[in-house]
Scaffold this motif. Sequence first.
Motif: not given
Length: 414
Positions: A333-342, A393-404
């Motif tokens: 399972h992987t979760a990825a995000m763009c790093l978005i700022s103001r 899981s997605f939830e686990d991967a997403m939680s880690t990505a969000t915290e980092l």
Amino acid sequence: MRLLALEASQNSTYYISRYQQVEEFGADLCVLNGEGTEGTWPEDRYRIVGSKHIDDIIAAARAWHAQQPFDGVLTFSEASVTAVAAVAEALGLPTIGFEAARTSRNKLLMRQAHEKGGAAHPDYRFVPELEDALRAGEEWGYPLVLKPTLGAASNFVFRIDSPDEMRERFPQAVDGIKDMAWFTMEADGLDLGPHGLIVESFLDGREFLIEALAWDDEVYLGSIVDRVTVEGDTFDDDVHHAPTSLTPDEVAAVHDVVRTGAWAQGVRRSALHAEVRFHQGRPYLLEIAVRPGGGGLDHMARVSAGYSPIEAVMNVARGVRPEVDHYTPTGVHTAAMCLISRAGRIQEITVPEEVSGSSQLFFFKVTAGPGDVIKRPPHGNNILGFLGATGTSFEDAMSTATELAAQIRVEFTD
């Protein structure tokens, strides 16, 4: 294996990490930029033309090829797919051809090809004037999507929910696309088709990003990623998950529409980045680009599906069939995000070692730096970078990505 990477106009250092991957996968990579910055790549394998006119780029590529022959030409930039097709044709190297590249670059020509080829797509209309866009709204109803014909990265793409919103957004988009980087980075001297705006009917279902390969009589879906963002009136590609939640029957339907669309665009041998959205239970094409997806989608494909888009590009460029089969998830399972700022001018970006050194990251890249100006809709769509994590899981991967991601600090001068 000697390959030439090309950008008509250099997109800062954005593709350097991909160039490094090409070399890690065994190629001797040279880089040719029409307009570029000295010191971007090792001196003996880097040249700057000093012009982004296609005739000058072809002349420089031809001279280099005569000295040290290349096996293929490639690009990772949406703004250079047409230039690469023209250069490869001039050098007698494998290519999808200029017409297929142009059709795959210009969203209006792409839609016309989908219509002619029978690929499911939203209703669309070229809208040179505001009145044309308002007329489409009267006929089709709202919401609509307003987008540039020669855009990328969701710049000046808006969801329009009413005539008043169209009156507000249309002039913003008209002004914005005049000096939009994804247009100004194109090579000069090429007929890219109409540069303007189109409106499309809105597709209300789930969206999926696909890394694929067209090879002669088949199209292979190498990777399928779910877009899980809750969107507003703009379209940030900011949160993704793999493996996909699609059922086997839905995957088969997506395969059919991507294959039909690729063939309609005249593409027979190419790495592809396809974006598909469901509407009333049926998949429709948002676009099919003739290059790998951006951000960390290439890493996501390898981790979640065992498919390497970068190696596919390398092999296609030299006319060799890549190792690929139909979509088979690995179970990771992987979760990825763009790093978005103001929006604002960046003074400093601080990345703690706990983030950059995390063993749970499969991809991390900061693309902005001090002095860069971040523009946000409606003025642009700049981001800070990308981050992707693995999990059980997605939830686990997403939680880690969000915290980092939350530990990254950005200071602005204004």
